[in-house]
Design a protein around this motif. Structure first.
Motif, PDB file in Angstrom:
ATOM      1  N   PHE A 157      -3.942  39.684 -81.305  1.00  0.00           N
ATOM      2  CA  PHE A 157      -2.772  40.451 -80.854  1.00  0.00           C
ATOM      3  C   PHE A 157      -2.293  39.917 -79.513  1.00  0.00           C
ATOM      4  N   GLU A 158      -1.057  40.290 -79.183  1.00  0.00           N
ATOM      5  CA  GLU A 158      -0.470  39.880 -77.898  1.00  0.00           C
ATOM      6  C   GLU A 158      -0.517  41.078 -76.972  1.00  0.00           C
ATOM      7  N   ASP A 159      -1.301  40.998 -75.936  1.00  0.00           N
ATOM      8  CA  ASP A 159      -1.411  42.093 -74.981  1.00  0.00           C
ATOM      9  C   ASP A 159      -0.297  41.946 -73.940  1.00  0.00           C
ATOM     10  N   ALA A 160       0.349  43.069 -73.610  1.00  0.00           N
ATOM     11  CA  ALA A 160       1.493  42.997 -72.697  1.00  0.00           C
ATOM     12  C   ALA A 160       1.103  42.495 -71.314  1.00  0.00           C
ATOM     13  N   GLY A 163      -2.095  39.016 -72.359  1.00  0.00           N
ATOM     14  CA  GLY A 163      -1.651  37.886 -73.181  1.00  0.00           C
ATOM     15  C   GLY A 163      -2.364  37.840 -74.530  1.00  0.00           C
ATOM     16  N   HIS A 164      -2.452  36.639 -75.091  1.00  0.00           N
ATOM     17  CA  HIS A 164      -3.031  36.507 -76.424  1.00  0.00           C
ATOM     18  C   HIS A 164      -4.527  36.819 -76.397  1.00  0.00           C
ATOM     19  N   TYR A 165      -4.963  37.600 -77.363  1.00  0.00           N
ATOM     20  CA  TYR A 165      -6.389  37.911 -77.444  1.00  0.00           C
ATOM     21  C   TYR A 165      -6.774  37.911 -78.908  1.00  0.00           C
ATOM     22  N   GLU A 166      -7.912  37.340 -79.199  1.00  0.00           N
ATOM     23  CA  GLU A 166      -8.374  37.435 -80.580  1.00  0.00           C
ATOM     24  C   GLU A 166      -9.878  37.474 -80.643  1.00  0.00           C
ATOM     25  N   LEU A 210     -10.600  45.726 -73.512  1.00  0.00           N
ATOM     26  CA  LEU A 210      -9.974  44.675 -74.324  1.00  0.00           C
ATOM     27  C   LEU A 210     -10.891  44.320 -75.502  1.00  0.00           C
ATOM     28  N   VAL A 211     -12.156  44.202 -75.201  1.00  0.00           N
ATOM     29  CA  VAL A 211     -13.143  43.802 -76.192  1.00  0.00           C
ATOM     30  C   VAL A 211     -13.274  44.838 -77.320  1.00  0.00           C
ATOM     31  N   ALA A 212     -12.921  46.084 -77.045  1.00  0.00           N
ATOM     32  CA  ALA A 212     -13.035  47.155 -78.047  1.00  0.00           C
ATOM     33  C   ALA A 212     -11.806  47.224 -78.954  1.00  0.00           C
ATOM     34  N   GLY A 230       1.138  48.782 -79.488  1.00  0.00           N
ATOM     35  CA  GLY A 230       1.133  47.792 -78.425  1.00  0.00           C
ATOM     36  C   GLY A 230      -0.085  48.029 -77.534  1.00  0.00           C
ATOM     37  N   TYR A 231      -0.537  46.977 -76.880  1.00  0.00           N
ATOM     38  CA  TYR A 231      -1.663  47.114 -75.948  1.00  0.00           C
ATOM     39  C   TYR A 231      -1.320  46.480 -74.626  1.00  0.00           C
TER      40      TYR A 231
END
Ligand code: GLU
Length: 316
Positions: A157-160, A163-166, A210-212, A230-231
């Motif tokens: 997902f794209e965090d506002a 940024g990008h997290y997967e 974020l990790v959760a 959104g996150y």
């Protein structure tokens, strides 16, 4: 993001509100209000052994005193039927199963898993029991419920802010816990059910969570979420040791500053300056900050309070 924005403040009554929580709540509240959105206050009181009596009421009082307001208020312990129903639906869909594994796994279902605390579960109880009652009989005590993660569950997902997290949930976390016992609910399940049911459009919180998030996205999809939330995960306030602000760093509770005669405007100004919204030493109200709010000025590093005792001296 527009006027349809719905955000939330989600304090856990496991301790008093301190500078760290307040800074994150400021971002969440200002993000919503600057977009003309709504704010929900949700007391996350499912962490029974760690919840402190009176902490929820104190948090509400501290937040009001600081100038926060909200359009709706709820308490998770009053919503257990919703969580139970979600587990039932997931079980019927083959996406949740009862698990008789160790207490340590079960405990992790109860708390928000902060960075580095994730436990991998290899799926030992997958397909072992048809019903919760059957698992209970095998264990002789209450089993927990686990989410069945697909074998290729990579979530991106794209965090506002971040940024990008997967994350490859199947490899890093495995079948994570949903509830400690038949009728309970752990952190992951409860936040997802609530965010969906309340129509939250964006989750703004500390980046230790974020990790959760990938596990929460999987649960939301499994519950038939029609849209992705959104996150926005923002850096934490840390002590001199780089660890998130806690009691051992000194007394940075809102109630303690207030007791010493520090004004709400001073506390808000101190934290707003750390986000680039005002000058250090300026006294501002939360409402003053609505037109000045920007995510882009928040430093990407954690806000280090080098000497919490000094913070107290600055503010008094
Ligand atoms: N109540 C959680 C905590 O205080 C935050 C949960 C969330 O924002 O999703 O750690």
């Amino acid at each position: 993001m527009s006027a349809g924005y719905i955000g939330r403040l989600a304090p856990s009554p496991t301790g008093a509100l301190h500078l760290g929580n307040v800074r994150t709540f400021m971002v969440a509240w200002l993000r919503a209000r600057s977009l003309g959105g709504r704010v929900i206050l949700r007391i996350e009181d499912l962490d029974h052994p760690r919840d402190k009596p009176g902490a929820a009421a104190q948090a509400v009082e501290d937040l009001r005193w600081l100038g926060f307001d909200w359009d709706e208020e709820c308490v998770q312990s009053g919503r257990l039927d919703l969580y139970r129903d979600a587990v039932r639906r997931l079980h019927e869909a083959g996406l949740a199963y009862p698990c008789v594994c160790s207490r340590r796994d079960v405990e992790s279902a109860q708390s928000a898993p902060h960075a580095g605390e994730q436990l991998f579960y290899p799926g030992t109880c997958r397909g072992r029991f048809r019903t919760w009652t059957e698992a209970q009989a095998a264990k002789g005590s209450a089993p927990c419920w686990r989410f069945r993660v697909g074998d290729d569950a990579v979530v991106a997902f794209e965090d506002a802010f971040a940024g990008h997290y997967e994350a490859d949930v199947a490899r890093t976390l495995g079948d994570f816990p949903l509830a400690r016992d038949e009728g309970g609910a752990g952190y992951t399940l409860a936040v997802v059910v609530d965010d969906l049911e309340m129509g939250v459009t964006e989750v703004v919180r500390g980046d230790d969570l974020l990790v959760a998030t990938p596990a929460q996205i999987l649960v939301a999809r499994a519950l038939g979420a029609k849209r992705e939330l959104g996150y926005c995960h923002v850096p934490l306030v840390v002590g001199p040791d780089g660890l998130r602000l806690a009691k051992r760093h000194g007394d940075t509770r809102v109630a303690a500053y207030r007791g010493r005669g520090v004004s709400a405007r001073r506390i808000v100004g101190f934290l707003a300056a750390s986000c680039g919204w005002c000058e250090q030493g300026e006294e501002v109200s939360l409402a003053d900050l609505v037109p000045r709010f920007a995510l882009a000025t928040i430093p990407r590093r954690p806000f280090a309070v080098a000497e919490p005792g000094a913070v107290t001296r600055i503010m008094v």
